[in-house]
Design a protein around this motif. Structure first.
Motif, PDB file in Angstrom:
ATOM      1  N   ALA A   1     -44.772 -33.520 -30.247  1.00 49.12           N
ATOM      2  CA  ALA A   1     -45.693 -33.885 -29.171  1.00 49.12           C
ATOM      3  C   ALA A   1     -45.529 -33.007 -27.938  1.00 49.12           C
ATOM      4  O   ALA A   1     -46.474 -32.802 -27.177  1.00 49.12           O
ATOM      5  CB  ALA A   1     -45.497 -35.348 -28.807  1.00 49.12           C
ATOM      6  N   LEU A   2     -44.300 -32.486 -27.777  1.00 43.78           N
ATOM      7  CA  LEU A   2     -44.057 -31.661 -26.593  1.00 43.78           C
ATOM      8  C   LEU A   2     -44.828 -30.344 -26.673  1.00 43.78           C
ATOM      9  O   LEU A   2     -45.448 -29.910 -25.692  1.00 43.78           O
ATOM     10  CB  LEU A   2     -42.545 -31.377 -26.498  1.00 43.78           C
ATOM     11  CG  LEU A   2     -41.953 -31.173 -25.116  1.00 43.78           C
ATOM     12  CD1 LEU A   2     -42.246 -32.346 -24.212  1.00 43.78           C
ATOM     13  CD2 LEU A   2     -40.447 -30.958 -25.232  1.00 43.78           C
TER      14      LEU A   2
ATOM     15  N   ALA B   1     -51.163 -34.009 -29.069  1.00 42.72           N
ATOM     16  CA  ALA B   1     -52.438 -34.421 -29.658  1.00 42.72           C
ATOM     17  C   ALA B   1     -52.279 -35.863 -30.101  1.00 42.72           C
ATOM     18  O   ALA B   1     -51.160 -36.358 -30.286  1.00 42.72           O
ATOM     19  CB  ALA B   1     -52.783 -33.521 -30.847  1.00 42.72           C
ATOM     20  N   ALA B   2     -53.410 -36.530 -30.298  1.00 44.92           N
ATOM     21  CA  ALA B   2     -53.369 -37.968 -30.598  1.00 44.92           C
ATOM     22  C   ALA B   2     -52.644 -38.258 -31.911  1.00 44.92           C
ATOM     23  O   ALA B   2     -52.058 -39.328 -32.081  1.00 44.92           O
ATOM     24  CB  ALA B   2     -54.786 -38.521 -30.642  1.00 44.92           C
ATOM     25  N   ASP B   3     -52.710 -37.302 -32.853  1.00 49.15           N
ATOM     26  CA  ASP B   3     -52.056 -37.588 -34.138  1.00 49.15           C
ATOM     27  C   ASP B   3     -50.527 -37.449 -34.058  1.00 49.15           C
ATOM     28  O   ASP B   3     -49.819 -37.806 -34.987  1.00 49.15           O
ATOM     29  CB  ASP B   3     -52.613 -36.682 -35.242  1.00 49.15           C
ATOM     30  CG  ASP B   3     -52.322 -35.218 -34.975  1.00 49.15           C
ATOM     31  OD1 ASP B   3     -52.196 -34.853 -33.785  1.00 49.15           O
ATOM     32  OD2 ASP B   3     -52.215 -34.443 -35.943  1.00 49.15           O
ATOM     33  N   LYS B   4     -50.007 -36.915 -32.945  1.00 47.19           N
ATOM     34  CA  LYS B   4     -48.543 -36.827 -32.789  1.00 47.19           C
ATOM     35  C   LYS B   4     -48.069 -38.122 -32.117  1.00 47.19           C
ATOM     36  O   LYS B   4     -47.612 -38.143 -30.981  1.00 47.19           O
ATOM     37  CB  LYS B   4     -48.170 -35.612 -31.923  1.00 47.19           C
ATOM     38  CG  LYS B   4     -48.686 -34.283 -32.463  1.00 47.19           C
ATOM     39  CD  LYS B   4     -48.029 -33.940 -33.790  1.00 47.19           C
ATOM     40  CE  LYS B   4     -48.432 -32.576 -34.302  1.00 47.19           C
ATOM     41  NZ  LYS B   4     -49.858 -32.461 -34.691  1.00 47.19           N
TER      42      LYS B   4
ATOM     43  N   ARG C   1     -50.322 -41.478 -24.026  1.00 41.42           N
ATOM     44  CA  ARG C   1     -50.739 -40.370 -23.149  1.00 41.42           C
ATOM     45  C   ARG C   1     -51.761 -39.547 -23.917  1.00 41.42           C
ATOM     46  O   ARG C   1     -51.526 -39.175 -25.074  1.00 41.42           O
ATOM     47  CB  ARG C   1     -49.536 -39.528 -22.771  1.00 41.42           C
ATOM     48  CG  ARG C   1     -49.844 -38.499 -21.694  1.00 41.42           C
ATOM     49  CD  ARG C   1     -48.598 -38.011 -21.027  1.00 41.42           C
ATOM     50  NE  ARG C   1     -47.569 -37.642 -22.004  1.00 41.42           N
ATOM     51  CZ  ARG C   1     -46.280 -37.528 -21.712  1.00 41.42           C
ATOM     52  NH1 ARG C   1     -45.868 -37.749 -20.496  1.00 41.42           N
ATOM     53  NH2 ARG C   1     -45.428 -37.186 -22.631  1.00 41.42           N
ATOM     54  N   ALA C   2     -52.883 -39.258 -23.267  1.00 40.71           N
ATOM     55  CA  ALA C   2     -53.926 -38.509 -23.989  1.00 40.71           C
ATOM     56  C   ALA C   2     -54.650 -37.573 -23.036  1.00 40.71           C
ATOM     57  O   ALA C   2     -54.907 -37.931 -21.884  1.00 40.71           O
ATOM     58  CB  ALA C   2     -54.922 -39.474 -24.618  1.00 40.71           C
ATOM     59  N   ALA C   3     -54.935 -36.378 -23.535  1.00 41.52           N
ATOM     60  CA  ALA C   3     -55.801 -35.473 -22.777  1.00 41.52           C
ATOM     61  C   ALA C   3     -57.212 -36.048 -22.873  1.00 41.52           C
ATOM     62  O   ALA C   3     -57.653 -36.434 -23.956  1.00 41.52           O
ATOM     63  CB  ALA C   3     -55.749 -34.086 -23.381  1.00 41.52           C
TER      64      ALA C   3
ATOM     65  N   VAL D   1     -62.097 -38.730 -25.506  1.00 43.76           N
ATOM     66  CA  VAL D   1     -60.818 -38.207 -26.037  1.00 43.76           C
ATOM     67  C   VAL D   1     -61.036 -37.711 -27.458  1.00 43.76           C
ATOM     68  O   VAL D   1     -62.078 -37.976 -28.069  1.00 43.76           O
ATOM     69  CB  VAL D   1     -59.733 -39.312 -26.043  1.00 43.76           C
ATOM     70  CG1 VAL D   1     -59.396 -39.772 -24.651  1.00 43.76           C
ATOM     71  CG2 VAL D   1     -60.153 -40.495 -26.907  1.00 43.76           C
ATOM     72  N   THR D   2     -60.039 -36.978 -27.969  1.00 44.05           N
ATOM     73  CA  THR D   2     -60.024 -36.639 -29.388  1.00 44.05           C
ATOM     74  C   THR D   2     -59.097 -37.649 -30.051  1.00 44.05           C
ATOM     75  O   THR D   2     -57.929 -37.762 -29.656  1.00 44.05           O
ATOM     76  CB  THR D   2     -59.486 -35.218 -29.594  1.00 44.05           C
ATOM     77  OG1 THR D   2     -60.303 -34.329 -28.837  1.00 44.05           O
ATOM     78  CG2 THR D   2     -59.517 -34.832 -31.070  1.00 44.05           C
ATOM     79  N   ASP D   3     -59.622 -38.414 -31.022  1.00 42.79           N
ATOM     80  CA  ASP D   3     -58.814 -39.497 -31.572  1.00 42.79           C
ATOM     81  C   ASP D   3     -57.819 -38.989 -32.612  1.00 42.79           C
ATOM     82  O   ASP D   3     -57.707 -37.775 -32.867  1.00 42.79           O
ATOM     83  CB  ASP D   3     -59.692 -40.619 -32.114  1.00 42.79           C
ATOM     84  CG  ASP D   3     -60.467 -40.212 -33.359  1.00 42.79           C
ATOM     85  OD1 ASP D   3     -60.131 -39.154 -33.962  1.00 42.79           O
ATOM     86  OD2 ASP D   3     -61.404 -40.933 -33.740  1.00 42.79           O
ATOM     87  N   ALA D   4     -57.096 -39.946 -33.217  1.00 38.47           N
ATOM     88  CA  ALA D   4     -56.030 -39.589 -34.154  1.00 38.47           C
ATOM     89  C   ALA D   4     -56.553 -38.860 -35.388  1.00 38.47           C
ATOM     90  O   ALA D   4     -55.797 -38.161 -36.079  1.00 38.47           O
ATOM     91  CB  ALA D   4     -55.287 -40.853 -34.578  1.00 38.47           C
ATOM     92  N   GLU D   5     -57.836 -39.033 -35.661  1.00 40.11           N
ATOM     93  CA  GLU D   5     -58.437 -38.363 -36.826  1.00 40.11           C
ATOM     94  C   GLU D   5     -59.025 -37.015 -36.451  1.00 40.11           C
ATOM     95  O   GLU D   5     -59.622 -36.325 -37.283  1.00 40.11           O
ATOM     96  CB  GLU D   5     -59.546 -39.249 -37.422  1.00 40.11           C
ATOM     97  CG  GLU D   5     -59.091 -40.629 -37.856  1.00 40.11           C
ATOM     98  CD  GLU D   5     -58.044 -40.572 -38.945  1.00 40.11           C
ATOM     99  OE1 GLU D   5     -58.133 -39.678 -39.809  1.00 40.11           O
ATOM    100  OE2 GLU D   5     -57.097 -41.387 -38.907  1.00 40.11           O
ATOM    101  N   GLY D   6     -58.942 -36.666 -35.180  1.00 44.80           N
ATOM    102  CA  GLY D   6     -59.500 -35.395 -34.736  1.00 44.80           C
ATOM    103  C   GLY D   6     -60.969 -35.495 -34.370  1.00 44.80           C
ATOM    104  O   GLY D   6     -61.622 -34.488 -34.086  1.00 44.80           O
TER     105      GLY D   6
END
Lengths: 239, 418
Positions: free
Chosen positions: B67-68, B72-75, B101-103, B172-177
């Protein structure tokens, strides 16, 4: 060497080199000192008195010849052994007193005993006794700059005799004090010699010291010119 | 003999009082500057680290190991609530909170802006875990059940033209992209004083952000862990790794603050290096003063050392005496330093010194962390001990050469001197 001879100097020679020039301060001096003597080395400046005292005191080494103190040849001793010899067997009294200025009269007199690791109670007994003997009772806590020249020289004498040395070497001990003080210092050293058996070897010009000495050895140009007891010395098998 | 030598050393040091006073003044002010500057730096760094921890990741962050570098949401971090429940029982942990935390892109009808949206659980967060909560300048933080409320940094709000009560669209961009959006309503504004924070920060409820990102109910970005003693972060990281080994997912990482905030860590490292150079120069000045004093003192006492050796002291005794004098000087120097340092340290510790008039600003930030313009002194105790030890070692080292010179004196030559 007979038992009562504590110092035997044979053919002591000291040559100083100053660049290309060689200066002979001593040229084959022979001297024997018996326990309990009160002897003056006499001679003009440059005759070699102080040089001879420095050699006898293990402060310097002869260029040639031998110096035997209580059966030990000084030139064979290491630096550490010479330090121990000076600490345990030789007392020094200097012309300029040379006390340690930050120590009190008591501490100056005690210093060598402390070096010898003499127990504190024994040190106190001996130093208090000596300071009383040299007339400084009550002045134990004074520092050298709070004492007169004569008083400082008394402390120096106490320091020199405190460890019961075989020999006390006194280099012009009365040179920096007035006549009255000089007489008192000589009274003191004479009494210590007579009553306690302390052996003194002085270098001096002072006629008062020469008058009191029981033996006078005259040096000139680095040689023994005369020895007032030389006849007696030759009569006894000291060498 | 040791006692006599110590008496001599003390008296020799006090012998030339003016010279000793000058050296001690050097000690005193050198130590004062070293202690005060170190204390101010320690306090500033401590507060910066504390503030940075309370801005997002805590003193220790548990998150996906990638994540660092690739946020991204999937991390994400599965079982985040269970991890939180376990980590609060680890020795030295004061609190722990779960965050997302999300961009995000936040848009109004007029403008849009990229931001970092922090999803929090308002029921468990306090200013002690999230400093942004004490910087709410207008409105309020959304309640736990509020699934639309957002709080914006006032710089961001200005840019968007979105005050309290205005609607915004969060993308946002979700966990599935996939791109996902949610409608939000501004409930409050934040003013931290740090421009880079106020311009790019936004808060939302964790529930709202989780549903937008498509996270499971116990899934989050990180668990922020707060320690009782933040300076013991490395030990805490090791304990957490060991005690949570059974609950941490294989791709989870337990990171100290300095790995999560490398810019801040680098700033502190650089700034403290400069301080070390300054302190070394101070100590060299002190050591030079001691060296000069002892060397002159030794040369003045050549005859005295000759006498000492003539009456039976060994060269080693003379060496010890001069080294003891340097030790005595250093101890007196430490006392002088403590006396001179106490008052300014107490004042700076208690009241601080307001730099804002000198800097011409009310506040400023370093790598996104607001810095209080009031300087305070608060030294780490071990550093005080280190400064003291270095002063003693430097002083004794400065005395070695003079001691060597004294021990080399030949008594027969020295006693000829008048």
């Amino acid at each position: 060497m007979p038992d009562d001879v504590i110092l035997q100097v044979r053919g002591a020679t000291k040559i100083y080199r100053q660049g290309e020039v060689e200066v002979a301060a001593l040229r084959g001096v022979d001297l024997a000192v018996r326990r309990g003597e009160f002897t003056a080395l006499v001679g003009p400046s440059g005759s070699g008195k102080t040089t001879l005292l420095n050699l006898i005191g293990a402060l310097d080494r002869p260029t040639a010849g031998s110096i035997v103190l209580e059966g030990r040849e000084l030139s064979e001793l290491s630096k550490g052994e010479r330090s121990r010899l000076r600490r345990d067997r030789i007392g020094f009294v200097f012309q300029a007193y040379n006390l340690i200025p930050v120590l009190t009269a008591y501490e100056n007199a005690e210093m060598v005993l402390a070096l010898q690791k003499v127990p504190a109670a024994e040190r106190e007994r001996r130093v208090q006794g000596l300071l009383a003997e040299v007339g400084l009772a009550g002045l134990e806590d004074r520092r050298p700059d709070q004492l007169s020249g004569g008083q400082q020289q008394r402390v120096a004498i106490a320091r020199a005799v405190a460890p019961n040395p075989a020999l006390v070497l006194a280099d012009e001990p009365t040179a920096n004090v007035d006549s009255e003080t000089a007489e008192r210092l000589l009274d003191l050293m004479e009494r210590m010699n007579r009553e306690d058996g302390v052996t003194f070897l002085f270098s001096t010009h002072d006629p008062r010291v020469i008058r009191r000495a029981r033996r006078v050895v005259r040096l000139r140009d680095g040689r023994v010119e005369a020895d007032e007891t030389a006849v007696e010395e030759r009569d006894q098998p000291v060498a | 003999m040791g006692t006599l030598l110590l008496h001599m050393a003390v008296r020799n040091v006090l012998r030339n009082r003016r010279r000793t006073a000058i050296v001690l003044a050097g000690f005193a002010f050198g130590i004062m500057f070293a202690v005060v500057f170190t204390a101010i730096a320690d306090d500033t760094y401590g507060r910066m680290v504390e503030l940075a921890a309370r801005l997002g990741g805590g003193h220790v962050t548990i998150q996906h190991r990638d994540a660092l570098d690739q946020p991204a949401a999937d991390k994400s971090l599965p079982r985040a609530d269970r991890i939180r429940d376990r980590v609060v029982d680890v020795e030295g942990v004061e609190a722990a909170v779960v965050r997302i935390r999300a961009a995000a892109m936040i848009a109004t009808a007029r403008e849009s802006a990229g931001t970092v949206l922090l999803g929090i659980d308002p029921a468990v967060e306090t200013p002690a875990t999230l400093s942004l909560l004490e910087a709410v300048a207008e409105g309020e933080v959304p309640a736990a059940e509020d699934r639309r409320g957002v709080v914006l940094g006032d710089g961001l709000a200005d840019h968007l033209g979105a005050g309290v009560g205005k609607k915004v669209v969060v993308t946002v961009t979700d966990a599935e992209g996939e791109v996902a959006s949610a409608l939000g309503k501004v409930r409050g504004l934040i003013d931290t004083g740090a421009e880079s924070v106020d311009k790019y920060t936004a808060l939302a409820g964790r529930t709202m952000l989780a549903s937008t990102l498509g996270y499971a109910s116990d899934e989050a970005s990180l668990v922020a862990v707060f320690l009782e003693h933040p300076r013991e972060v490395d030990e805490a990281v090791l304990r957490i790794r060991a005690e949570l080994a059974d609950v941490l997912p294989p791709d989870a990482a337990v990171l100290p603050w300095y790995e999560v905030q490398p810019d801040l860590a680098a700033y502190i490292q650089l700034d403290s290096s400069g301080l070390v150079v300054f302190e070394v120069l101070l100590l060299l000045l002190i050591a030079a003063g001691v060296f000069n004093t002892l060397l002159v003192s030794v040369m003045e006492r050549t005859r005295e050392f000759g006498i000492m050796m003539a009456v039976g002291h060994r060269p080693a005794d003379v060496f010890r005496l001069v080294v003891l004098e340097s030790v005595v000087l250093s101890v007196m120097g430490l006392v002088a330093g403590a006396l001179v340092t106490i008052l300014p340290y107490w004042y700076l510790h208690t009241y601080g010194f307001d730099m804002s008039s000198l800097l011409g600003v009310d506040s400023f930030d370093v790598t996104g962390v607001a810095v209080d313009p009031i300087m305070r002194a608060n030294i780490v105790p071990i550093k005080l001990a280190i400064i003291g030890a270095i002063v003693v070692v430097a002083t004794v080292a400065a005395g070695l050469y003079p001691a060597y010179r004294a021990a080399r004196i030949e008594p027969v030559e020295a006693i000829r001197l008048v």
